[in-house]
Design a protein around this motif. Structure first.
Motif, short mmCIF file in Angstrom:
data_model
loop_
_atom_site.label_atom_id
_atom_site.label_comp_id
_atom_site.label_asym_id
_atom_site.label_seq_id
_atom_site.Cartn_x
_atom_site.Cartn_y
_atom_site.Cartn_z
N CYS A 165 -36.93 15.54 -6.93
CA CYS A 165 -37.25 15.06 -8.27
C CYS A 165 -38.17 13.85 -8.17
O CYS A 165 -37.90 12.94 -7.39
N HIS B 210 -38.56 11.54 -10.27
CA HIS B 210 -37.98 10.35 -10.91
C HIS B 210 -36.92 9.68 -10.06
O HIS B 210 -36.91 8.46 -9.92
N SER C 156 -33.76 14.97 -15.68
CA SER C 156 -35.12 15.38 -16.00
C SER C 156 -35.28 16.89 -15.83
O SER C 156 -34.76 17.47 -14.88
N VAL D 162 -37.05 19.98 -14.50
CA VAL D 162 -37.92 20.17 -13.34
C VAL D 162 -38.54 21.58 -13.30
O VAL D 162 -39.41 21.84 -12.47
N LYS E 75 -43.64 17.76 -11.73
CA LYS E 75 -42.34 17.12 -11.91
C LYS E 75 -41.56 16.90 -10.63
O LYS E 75 -40.43 16.44 -10.66
#
Length: 135
Positions: free
Chosen positions: A16, A18, A77, A79, A104
């Motif tokens: 990920c 993030h 999030s 993805v 992403k």
């Protein structure tokens, strides 16, 4: 909410962008020929550390599919998505497989290489449209 169980992958993996939670192994890529709203996307035979959303029918470039969005368990999030059902016979190979959007996720080396590759291919397509080669 219970305790979060997160699988750690070894080797070359995607994560990920993030929170850097591991999501898929490089060796589980089935195809790099997928596209989404944000550019390139990869089809994987297996992903980990994701939760799924509600089933919905979506008309895609290759026909109608029943899909679920997939979300990172670390930060929530989105993805990508997972194919539940392909309504076209030729698309049945996608069933049970997941698509990760390059925009992403982080690439296997921990960089945004997947996103950069996606941006580069998008820019190349735009350049070809806007500045066609002189023949």
């Amino acid at each position: 909410m219970g305790r979060l169980f997160v699988v750690s992958l070894e080797g070359k993996f995607y994560s990920c962008k993030h929170c850097k939670t591991h999501i898929a192994l490089y060796d589980d890529i089935v195809s790099k020929s997928f596209y989404c709203r944000h550019g390139k996307a990869y089809l994987f035979s297996k992903v980990v550390n994701v939760t799924v959303g509600e089933k919905e029918d979506r008309m895609m470039r290759t026909g109608m599919h029943t899909v679920v969005d997939i979300f990172c368990v670390g930060c929530g999030s989105i993805v990508g998505w997972k194919y539940e059902t392909a309504h076209e016979k030729a698309e049945k190979y996608k069933e049970g497989k997941s698509v990760l959007e390059c925009f992403k996720v982080l690439g296997p080396d921990g960089s945004r290489s997947a996103a950069i590759e996606s941006d580069a291919s998008l820019l190349k397509c735009l350049a070809n449209l806007l500045l066609p080669e002189k023949r």
